[in-house]
Design a protein around this motif. Structure first.
Motif, PDB file in Angstrom:
ATOM      1  N   SER A  48       0.827  -1.205   0.000  1.00  0.00           N
ATOM      2  CA  SER A  48       0.000   0.000   0.000  1.00  0.00           C
ATOM      3  C   SER A  48       0.866   1.262   0.000  1.00  0.00           C
ATOM      4  CB  SER A  48      -0.920  -0.002   1.223  1.00  0.00           C
ATOM      5  OG  SER A  48      -1.837   1.060   1.175  1.00  0.00           O
ATOM      6  N   LEU A  49       1.970   1.218   0.744  1.00  0.00           N
ATOM      7  CA  LEU A  49       2.894   2.357   0.784  1.00  0.00           C
ATOM      8  C   LEU A  49       3.512   2.607  -0.591  1.00  0.00           C
ATOM      9  CD1 LEU A  49       4.581   4.488   2.288  1.00  0.00           C
ATOM     10  CD2 LEU A  49       6.211   2.660   2.844  1.00  0.00           C
ATOM     11  N   VAL A  50       4.003   1.545  -1.226  1.00  0.00           N
ATOM     12  CA  VAL A  50       4.621   1.687  -2.553  1.00  0.00           C
ATOM     13  C   VAL A  50       3.603   2.201  -3.559  1.00  0.00           C
ATOM     14  CG1 VAL A  50       5.732   0.434  -4.439  1.00  0.00           C
ATOM     15  CG2 VAL A  50       6.333  -0.096  -2.073  1.00  0.00           C
ATOM     16  N   PHE A  51       2.386   1.682  -3.503  1.00  0.00           N
ATOM     17  CA  PHE A  51       1.332   2.130  -4.411  1.00  0.00           C
ATOM     18  C   PHE A  51       1.059   3.622  -4.231  1.00  0.00           C
ATOM     19  CE2 PHE A  51      -2.972   2.931  -5.778  1.00  0.00           C
ATOM     20  CZ  PHE A  51      -3.106   2.173  -6.934  1.00  0.00           C
ATOM     21  N   GLY A  52       1.001   4.073  -2.979  1.00  0.00           N
ATOM     22  CA  GLY A  52       0.752   5.492  -2.707  1.00  0.00           C
ATOM     23  C   GLY A  52       1.853   6.379  -3.260  1.00  0.00           C
ATOM     24  N   ILE A  53       3.104   5.924  -3.162  1.00  0.00           N
ATOM     25  CA  ILE A  53       4.224   6.683  -3.721  1.00  0.00           C
ATOM     26  C   ILE A  53       4.084   6.785  -5.238  1.00  0.00           C
ATOM     27  CG2 ILE A  53       6.719   6.648  -4.103  1.00  0.00           C
ATOM     28  CD1 ILE A  53       6.987   5.342  -1.320  1.00  0.00           C
ATOM     29  N   GLY A  54       3.720   5.673  -5.889  1.00  0.00           N
ATOM     30  CA  GLY A  54       3.532   5.692  -7.335  1.00  0.00           C
ATOM     31  C   GLY A  54       2.428   6.638  -7.760  1.00  0.00           C
ATOM     32  N   ALA A  55       1.319   6.642  -7.020  1.00  0.00           N
ATOM     33  CA  ALA A  55       0.221   7.549  -7.327  1.00  0.00           C
ATOM     34  C   ALA A  55       0.644   9.011  -7.158  1.00  0.00           C
ATOM     35  CB  ALA A  55      -0.982   7.241  -6.439  1.00  0.00           C
ATOM     36  N   ALA A  56       1.495   9.279  -6.159  1.00  0.00           N
ATOM     37  CA  ALA A  56       1.993  10.640  -5.955  1.00  0.00           C
ATOM     38  C   ALA A  56       2.886  11.072  -7.119  1.00  0.00           C
ATOM     39  CB  ALA A  56       2.768  10.709  -4.637  1.00  0.00           C
ATOM     40  N   VAL A  57       3.700  10.151  -7.642  1.00  0.00           N
ATOM     41  CA  VAL A  57       4.534  10.457  -8.805  1.00  0.00           C
ATOM     42  C   VAL A  57       3.656  10.774 -10.011  1.00  0.00           C
ATOM     43  CG1 VAL A  57       6.207   9.493 -10.448  1.00  0.00           C
ATOM     44  CG2 VAL A  57       6.500   9.101  -7.994  1.00  0.00           C
TER      45      VAL A  57
END
Length: 343
Positions: A48-57
């Motif tokens: 979930s953390l990695v996904f959130g970072i990708g969405a922020a990018v």
């Protein structure tokens, strides 16, 4: 959205496909490691953390390459957490209610799809790139909030047993209200060594799941989920606005609204399907649902392949629109594949 095109320019159907499928490519590759990571570090939070970072990018992208990189990162997050969500829910739910409880996850996914379409329906009227950045910013916020919320969710008793945390396992079992006979079965499996060690290397872990005692279940679960993806769900979800535009709903607003309605239908149908999952059985829902989704997808594809779908006239365009809705309904009443794969 028109504002997305204004930001990145127009691109071919091939590049469009690359952009859409980029998240699936990394998701597929990393999913090979998802089980290993989940066994070592817990079920959900990391992905979930990695996904959130990708969405922020994605949200802050100024070039198309940056946007694609964001989707690739999101795919890594999906590969880590998507299946383990179902595994966690199945592991902490009563055996008699595996189908119903596990499929609650499907209800939440359907709800997220509905929100996604209608958020885009609402934001596409905003001038400038905020119209497409805002939905992605909301997505990043939800993912990062979910990461924090994972600290409130108990670890699975199976995971705790693999870690050798027997006393904590008993506390969690008591917290979850698992029946005595299920507790005995859980500890019996652990003592018998049916649960593999969470400290195995990636190679040994993959080798472990294809070992003789569980090889058949691994192949069957992989087959069920592969067929679920090949049924066309990603095509319907990702390309629904384009399909509806090609079928005559020319404006962006109309296509997003129609797509939102199709997702809403999926969510509504999922509720009774969830409640009745344990009643009519996993095998029945998978066989009947699979046959009907095959028929509707074949019908839609055949009409497009034959060049019979026209934007402004002809009955074929209405057949396509109705078939998309019927396909969504049928797909939503067959939760058996996820339950099969998890248990």
């Amino acid at each position: 959205m028109p504002s997305f095109i204004q930001t990145f320019g127009r691109f071919s159907a091939t590049l469009h496909g690359v952009i859409v499928s980029s998240i699936l490519v990394t998701g597929m590759l990393v999913s090979l490691l998802g089980g290993v990571l989940a066994d070592r570090y817990g079920r959900v939070a990391l992905g979930s953390l990695v996904f959130g970072i990708g969405a922020a990018v994605e949200t802050t992208s100024v070039k198309l390459a940056m946007f694609i990189i964001g989707r690739l990162i999101k795919g890594v997050g999906e590969g880590i957490f998507l299946m383990t969500v179902y595994v966690l829910v199945a592991e902490i739910s009563p055996a008699k209610r595996h189908g119903t409880v596990t499929n609650i996850t499907q209800i939440m996914i359907s709800s997220g799809i509905v929100l996604g379409y209608f958020i885009c329906y609402g934001t596409q009227v905003i001038n400038g790139s905020l119209s497409w950045r805002l939905p992605l910013a909301i997505q990043a916020t939800v993912a990062l909030t979910n990461t924090a919320a994972c600290s409130l969710v108990p670890q699975s008793p199976r995971w705790l047993l693999m870690k050798g945390l027997t006393e904590q396992t008993r506390q969690t079992i008591a917290q979850l209200g698992i029946a005595a006979e299920e507790q005995e079965e859980l500890f019996r499996q652990a003592v018998a060594g049916l649960e593999h060690s969470p400290n195995l290397s990636i190679f040994d872990s993959v080798k472990d799941v294809f070992a003789a005692p569980v090889r058949g279940r691994t192949i069957f679960g992989s087959f069920i989920l592969a067929m679920q993806q090949f049924s066309g769900i990603d095509g319907v979800l990702y390309y629904a606005p384009i399909i509806f535009r090609q079928a005559g709903l020319r404006s962006t607003e109309a296509s997003f609204f129609a797509s939102g309605i199709s997702a809403l239908v999926m969510m509504i149908i999922t509720v009774p399907a969830t409640l009745m999952c344990d009643m009519w059985g996993r095998r029945t829902s998978s066989l009947v649902g699979g046959s009907l989704t095959f028929f509707f997808m074949l019908l839609i594809g055949s009409l497009y392949a034959a060049g019979k779908v026209y934007a402004h006239h002809g009955v074929a365009r209405w057949v396509v629109i109705v078939s998309v809705y019927l396909w969504a309904c049928v797909f939503s009443v067959q939760p058996g594949h996820w339950v099969f794969a998890c248990i």
